[in-house]
Motif scaffolding. Structure first.
Motif, PDB file in Angstrom:
ATOM      1  N   UNK A 212      -5.530 -15.491   5.940  1.00  0.00           N
ATOM      2  CA  UNK A 212      -5.000 -14.043   6.701  1.00  0.00           C
ATOM      3  C   UNK A 212      -4.299 -13.233   5.751  1.00  0.00           C
ATOM      4  N   UNK A 213      -3.522 -13.872   5.013  1.00  0.00           N
ATOM      5  CA  UNK A 213      -2.593 -13.254   3.806  1.00  0.00           C
ATOM      6  C   UNK A 213      -3.459 -12.670   2.847  1.00  0.00           C
ATOM      7  N   UNK A 214      -4.493 -13.401   2.463  1.00  0.00           N
ATOM      8  CA  UNK A 214      -5.402 -12.674   1.447  1.00  0.00           C
ATOM      9  C   UNK A 214      -6.117 -11.553   1.970  1.00  0.00           C
ATOM     10  N   UNK A 215      -6.773 -11.597   3.145  1.00  0.00           N
ATOM     11  CA  UNK A 215      -7.092 -10.418   3.590  1.00  0.00           C
ATOM     12  C   UNK A 215      -6.228  -9.366   3.694  1.00  0.00           C
ATOM     13  N   UNK A 216      -5.007  -9.508   4.177  1.00  0.00           N
ATOM     14  CA  UNK A 216      -4.080  -8.432   4.359  1.00  0.00           C
ATOM     15  C   UNK A 216      -4.076  -7.831   3.031  1.00  0.00           C
TER      16      UNK A 216
ATOM     17  N   UNK B 252      -6.856  -5.794   2.088  1.00  0.00           N
ATOM     18  CA  UNK B 252      -6.956  -4.596   2.602  1.00  0.00           C
ATOM     19  C   UNK B 252      -6.045  -3.362   2.388  1.00  0.00           C
ATOM     20  N   UNK B 253      -4.670  -4.099   2.397  1.00  0.00           N
ATOM     21  CA  UNK B 253      -3.738  -2.932   2.039  1.00  0.00           C
ATOM     22  C   UNK B 253      -3.943  -2.292   0.358  1.00  0.00           C
ATOM     23  N   UNK B 254      -4.579  -3.276  -0.155  1.00  0.00           N
ATOM     24  CA  UNK B 254      -4.980  -2.927  -1.855  1.00  0.00           C
ATOM     25  C   UNK B 254      -6.034  -1.848  -1.773  1.00  0.00           C
ATOM     26  N   UNK B 255      -6.881  -1.830  -0.868  1.00  0.00           N
ATOM     27  CA  UNK B 255      -7.898  -0.902  -0.629  1.00  0.00           C
ATOM     28  C   UNK B 255      -7.346   0.407  -0.061  1.00  0.00           C
ATOM     29  N   UNK B 256      -6.244   0.256   0.913  1.00  0.00           N
ATOM     30  CA  UNK B 256      -5.900   1.473   1.402  1.00  0.00           C
ATOM     31  C   UNK B 256      -5.031   2.462   0.468  1.00  0.00           C
ATOM     32  N   UNK B 257      -4.281   1.345  -0.376  1.00  0.00           N
ATOM     33  CA  UNK B 257      -3.352   2.190  -1.498  1.00  0.00           C
ATOM     34  C   UNK B 257      -4.369   2.828  -2.614  1.00  0.00           C
ATOM     35  N   UNK B 258      -5.577   2.240  -2.670  1.00  0.00           N
ATOM     36  CA  UNK B 258      -6.541   2.646  -3.792  1.00  0.00           C
ATOM     37  C   UNK B 258      -6.896   3.971  -3.504  1.00  0.00           C
ATOM     38  N   UNK B 259      -7.364   4.043  -2.024  1.00  0.00           N
ATOM     39  CA  UNK B 259      -7.725   5.148  -1.458  1.00  0.00           C
ATOM     40  C   UNK B 259      -6.816   6.315  -1.523  1.00  0.00           C
ATOM     41  N   UNK B 260      -5.435   6.209  -0.973  1.00  0.00           N
ATOM     42  CA  UNK B 260      -4.657   7.147  -1.178  1.00  0.00           C
ATOM     43  C   UNK B 260      -4.246   7.679  -2.645  1.00  0.00           C
ATOM     44  N   UNK B 261      -4.057   6.919  -3.476  1.00  0.00           N
ATOM     45  CA  UNK B 261      -3.737   7.452  -4.729  1.00  0.00           C
ATOM     46  C   UNK B 261      -5.024   7.898  -5.403  1.00  0.00           C
ATOM     47  N   UNK B 262      -6.204   7.325  -5.432  1.00  0.00           N
ATOM     48  CA  UNK B 262      -7.528   7.925  -5.956  1.00  0.00           C
ATOM     49  C   UNK B 262      -7.626   9.284  -5.350  1.00  0.00           C
ATOM     50  N   UNK B 263      -7.738   9.442  -4.174  1.00  0.00           N
ATOM     51  CA  UNK B 263      -7.724  10.730  -3.493  1.00  0.00           C
ATOM     52  C   UNK B 263      -7.168  11.853  -3.769  1.00  0.00           C
ATOM     53  N   UNK B 264      -5.770  11.383  -4.083  1.00  0.00           N
ATOM     54  CA  UNK B 264      -4.487  12.528  -4.392  1.00  0.00           C
ATOM     55  C   UNK B 264      -4.782  12.775  -5.857  1.00  0.00           C
ATOM     56  N   UNK B 265      -5.189  11.891  -6.577  1.00  0.00           N
ATOM     57  CA  UNK B 265      -5.434  12.310  -8.223  1.00  0.00           C
ATOM     58  C   UNK B 265      -6.803  13.208  -8.373  1.00  0.00           C
ATOM     59  N   UNK B 266      -7.694  13.030  -7.571  1.00  0.00           N
ATOM     60  CA  UNK B 266      -8.840  13.854  -7.778  1.00  0.00           C
ATOM     61  C   UNK B 266      -8.952  14.993  -6.683  1.00  0.00           C
TER      62      UNK B 266
END
Length: 218
Positions: A3-7, A10-24
């Motif tokens: 469960x901890x690995x899944x969390x 998931x949050x790694x994916x969420x952060x990637x979305x936010x920073x990449x979207x902001x950057x581009x």
């Protein structure tokens, strides 16, 4: 543990979305209202694993004296999970800044929302545990990922304040002297000063990183 690995994933994916979207400059794909998993636990053994520097080929060219000095540096806990969760919370504030301040059709007062977001950003900073804190100029330089965390904080501050300084130059040329013009100019100048402060912190953190770690690519 699964469960901890899944969390974490998931949050790694969420952060990637936010920073990449902001950057581009593209719209976000994941929004806070669409998910509710808890952040990863900070009580896992990973939290207290000792940090050790990565010895790149550039680092291998250091003098023997520098190598000896770095070898006797006491190991410290990496605090990777605390760092990860703090980064995730900060990216959540970044997400709101992008949605509220940079929206094409906001439908509300951007200035009023910026004050609310400023409160969230200040609270995030004040809630940091002592081992994740850093002020440029302090004697003890933290681990590289903690420096990066503070770099992200000041970059987020820049994104929050920057849209409200675009009229500073025009406001300085106005001669009407009305109260509305004066208030607008005061707000613009305040945000300009906050952006300058953030930029100075970013420059200082980058200098500390370059001095104590390796900014180059091997």
């Amino acid at each position: 543990m699964e469960i901890q690995e899944c969390r974490r994933i998931w949050y790694g994916r969420v952060m990637l979305d936010k920073y990449v979207s902001t950057y581009i400059g593209r719209p976000l794909a994941i929004f806070e209202k669409d998910y509710d998993p808890q952040l990863p636990s900070e009580t896992e053994p990973d939290e207290l694993e000792l940090w050790s520097p990565f010895h790149s080929s550039r680092a291998s060219t250091r003098s023997l004296e520098e190598t000896a000095d770095s070898a006797i540096a006491p190991p410290v806990p990496a605090r990777t999970l605390s760092f990860f969760n703090a980064s995730s919370k900060l990216s959540g504030i970044l997400s709101w800044i992008v949605q509220v301040i940079y929206s094409i059709r906001p439908g509300f007062s951007r200035h009023a929302e910026s004050m609310r977001l400023e409160g969230l950003l200040n609270k995030w900073y004040l809630d940091l545990p002592q081992y994740l804190r850093y002020e440029p100029g302090q004697k003890t330089v933290p681990l590289p990922h903690i420096l990066t965390l503070h770099m992200h904080y000041w970059c987020t501050s820049l994104l929050l304040y920057r849209p409200f300084i675009r009229r500073v130059h025009l406001a300085s040329k106005q001669k009407s002297g009305g109260s509305d013009d004066g208030n607008s100019r005061a707000v613009s100048e305040k945000n300009y000063e906050l952006c300058v402060r953030a930029a100075n912190h970013i420059s200082s953190i980058a200098a500390s990183y370059r001095e104590h770690y390796d900014l180059g690519r091997s």
